[in-house]
Scaffold this motif. Sequence first.
Motif, mmCIF file in Angstrom:
data_model
loop_
_atom_site.group_PDB
_atom_site.id
_atom_site.type_symbol
_atom_site.label_atom_id
_atom_site.label_comp_id
_atom_site.label_asym_id
_atom_site.label_seq_id
_atom_site.Cartn_x
_atom_site.Cartn_y
_atom_site.Cartn_z
ATOM 1 N N GLY A 189 -1.651 1.635 -5.069
ATOM 2 C CA GLY A 189 -3.011 1.590 -4.556
ATOM 3 C C GLY A 189 -4.015 1.617 -5.691
ATOM 4 N N LYS A 191 0.809 -1.217 0.000
ATOM 5 C CA LYS A 191 0.000 0.000 0.000
ATOM 6 C C LYS A 191 0.840 1.263 0.000
ATOM 7 C CE LYS A 191 -0.495 0.059 5.053
ATOM 8 N NZ LYS A 191 -1.460 0.081 6.181
ATOM 9 N N GLU A 223 -2.472 3.887 -1.595
ATOM 10 C CA GLU A 223 -3.734 3.158 -1.452
ATOM 11 C C GLU A 223 -4.825 4.075 -0.921
ATOM 12 O OE1 GLU A 223 -5.255 -1.016 0.534
ATOM 13 O OE2 GLU A 223 -3.806 0.224 1.600
ATOM 14 N N GLN A 224 -4.526 4.858 0.080
ATOM 15 C CA GLN A 224 -5.504 5.802 0.601
ATOM 16 C C GLN A 224 -5.831 6.874 -0.434
ATOM 17 O OE1 GLN A 224 -4.278 7.769 4.206
ATOM 18 N NE2 GLN A 224 -6.046 9.164 4.207
ATOM 19 N N SER A 281 -13.879 7.925 -3.684
ATOM 20 C CA SER A 281 -14.920 8.360 -2.748
ATOM 21 C C SER A 281 -15.445 9.749 -3.102
ATOM 22 C CB SER A 281 -14.364 8.351 -1.316
ATOM 23 O OG SER A 281 -15.321 8.850 -0.397
ATOM 24 N N SER A 295 -15.193 1.529 -8.072
ATOM 25 C CA SER A 295 -16.572 1.747 -7.650
ATOM 26 C C SER A 295 -17.505 1.459 -8.827
ATOM 27 C CB SER A 295 -16.780 3.184 -7.151
ATOM 28 O OG SER A 295 -18.144 3.431 -6.880
ATOM 29 N N ARG A 305 -8.395 5.482 -2.856
ATOM 30 C CA ARG A 305 -9.713 5.405 -2.225
ATOM 31 C C ARG A 305 -10.354 6.779 -2.093
ATOM 32 N NH1 ARG A 305 -7.253 2.157 1.837
ATOM 33 N NH2 ARG A 305 -7.650 3.886 3.281
ATOM 34 N N ASP A 306 -9.562 7.792 -1.739
ATOM 35 C CA ASP A 306 -10.115 9.131 -1.574
ATOM 36 C C ASP A 306 -10.596 9.701 -2.904
ATOM 37 O OD1 ASP A 306 -9.490 8.900 1.075
ATOM 38 O OD2 ASP A 306 -7.682 10.149 0.995
ATOM 39 N N SER A 347 -8.498 1.517 -6.395
ATOM 40 C CA SER A 347 -9.850 1.550 -5.853
ATOM 41 C C SER A 347 -10.833 1.549 -7.016
ATOM 42 C CB SER A 347 -10.066 2.785 -4.972
ATOM 43 O OG SER A 347 -11.363 2.797 -4.406
#
Length: 581
Positions: free
Chosen positions: A97, A93, A519-520, A527, A101, A523-524, A99
């Motif tokens: 990263g 990570k 990784e974060q 999101s 959706s 995701r951010d 993510s």
Amino acid sequence: MAFQHISISRRIVTTTTTKTSCQRRFFHDYFVTHLPSSSLHPDSRSASGPRHQLPRSASKPHTPRSTNEPSPAPIAGSSRDTTVVRIPLRSAKHHFGVSVSRGQRPYNEDTHQAGVIELPAFAKRVPISLTSRAPPSSPLQAYREKQRRAQEGNDGNEDVTSASGASGDPQVFYFGVFDGHGGMECSEFLKDSLHKYIEQAAEEFELKSTLKGRALGGFIQLGRKPSVAGNVGTNQDKSSSGGALSPGTKDSRDAAGGSLDIPQEVNMERVIDLERSLVCSWKETVGGYFRRFKPALFSVVQEGVERVSLSTVLTYAFLKADLDFVSAQARKPEEGDPVQSDAPLNAFDDLHSPAIKRTDPAIKIGGEKRFKGGSTCSIALISTPSPTPFWHPNTPSSLIVAHVGDTRILLCRTSDGSAVPLTTNHHPNNPSEGMRLRRYAGMFMTDSFGEERMSGLANTRAFGDMQSKRIGVSAEPELRRIELGAAEYSFLILISDGVSGTLSDQEVIDIVKEAKTPEQGARDVISFATDVTAEGDNATCICVRLGGWERRLEGGLGSMGTRGSREYRRQEAIDPRRGRW
């Protein structure tokens, strides 16, 4: 005796086939690196307690090297006591990263891929001054070097280097985002097979590494200037690309004005035969636009070409994969066909007619029924001249981007924190794309959202879309090469149109800057995009750490440039009165 001879021959053929299949190249979703041996096997003298421990002296270097070959630059902070480990990208990570959706769609048509691809290196060679040791100038110096290694616990024939691929070059990393439309059959095919086409094309071309052989100033000595490969297939201008790099900028050319795309040694006779065969196959199978189709980087349309680069390999691989996919769909029955409606339900199973299925393995590409949709594609390949990984702050690397459609690839410049787009959207409103297709397309129309479309399609370049191939919907990639200096860029972003259609490039970059890990950051981004979107499209984001990651907030305004607008958009999105007239 005759029967016994036949059985032995069959046994030999089977053994040869098994050996060949075992030697095939495979895609790995992990990277290989070195960690200090003390972190894996602590020294027994520095620890207490009755536990199993391996002495540090038992650690053995990984890659054997000749004493007459200069050693590459060592990894900063490491010693000779290192151990090779394999780290899955999904678990790293701090380096990678991703993510995804589904958005408001019933299913997700986006796919992605990341890992290590078996390719010859295409990076610029490291100057001798940057290597850890120069080659021995005399036999006496070589003997003393051998004795010094033996005293340090080495056997005199091995040196500590990072793990490499089968070709002996440093690892080449592969990242890709694929956005399907009309279904996920094509995007799944690209996820599972596109890297295989690239590896197979490099093997058929007999592509050689840029790190081997004589070179001058980072270029292979050819006696002529390298071929241009900045924007392939288009003449993109800066206004149409939203600030993207053009072939004439300093980022895509060196100080002498030559292209940074380094030619590599190949088997030119075989390359020309393969390219001519592929162009003829497109002409005979599809026709229309492809009757006068001449890929810009193919040697069959250039004069005096002696060597080609990885850009030519990527163009060939993209077109070959698209041709195989479209040809496989054309062989399949169409829904509503009265002849096929009377066929058995298991007509397309292997057990119904195994002989036919074995002779035609491409019939399963894209599913059992004809798939009329397609997919966009954006891939990034990173190669380093030394075993030091590309995310190290002191390591330069080379980045090649191949792009088809409206997925996007971005870089964050460390000095000013700005977004550097590496791709352009292949839409009808792009002047170069419109000029290329207006002579073939039936009509260009504008939908209710104000977006110009060609025969109902928003993308002028894509994989699949078999019904639009004759009017020029091609998979010829837009290619770009960027030389990444040490810590020059902070991170690399790959996103689908579910993100780029909602957020600007700088907003995506600023969101990742505030994250602690890639990784974060991925995701951010997803999101925030799903919170403020009005379309609810599938969204995918890949974030890759580069050398300037630790300094991502130092350039320009950091993440403050778009923070106010992002907060306003989020508040507007969660407002219960949103959407009222």
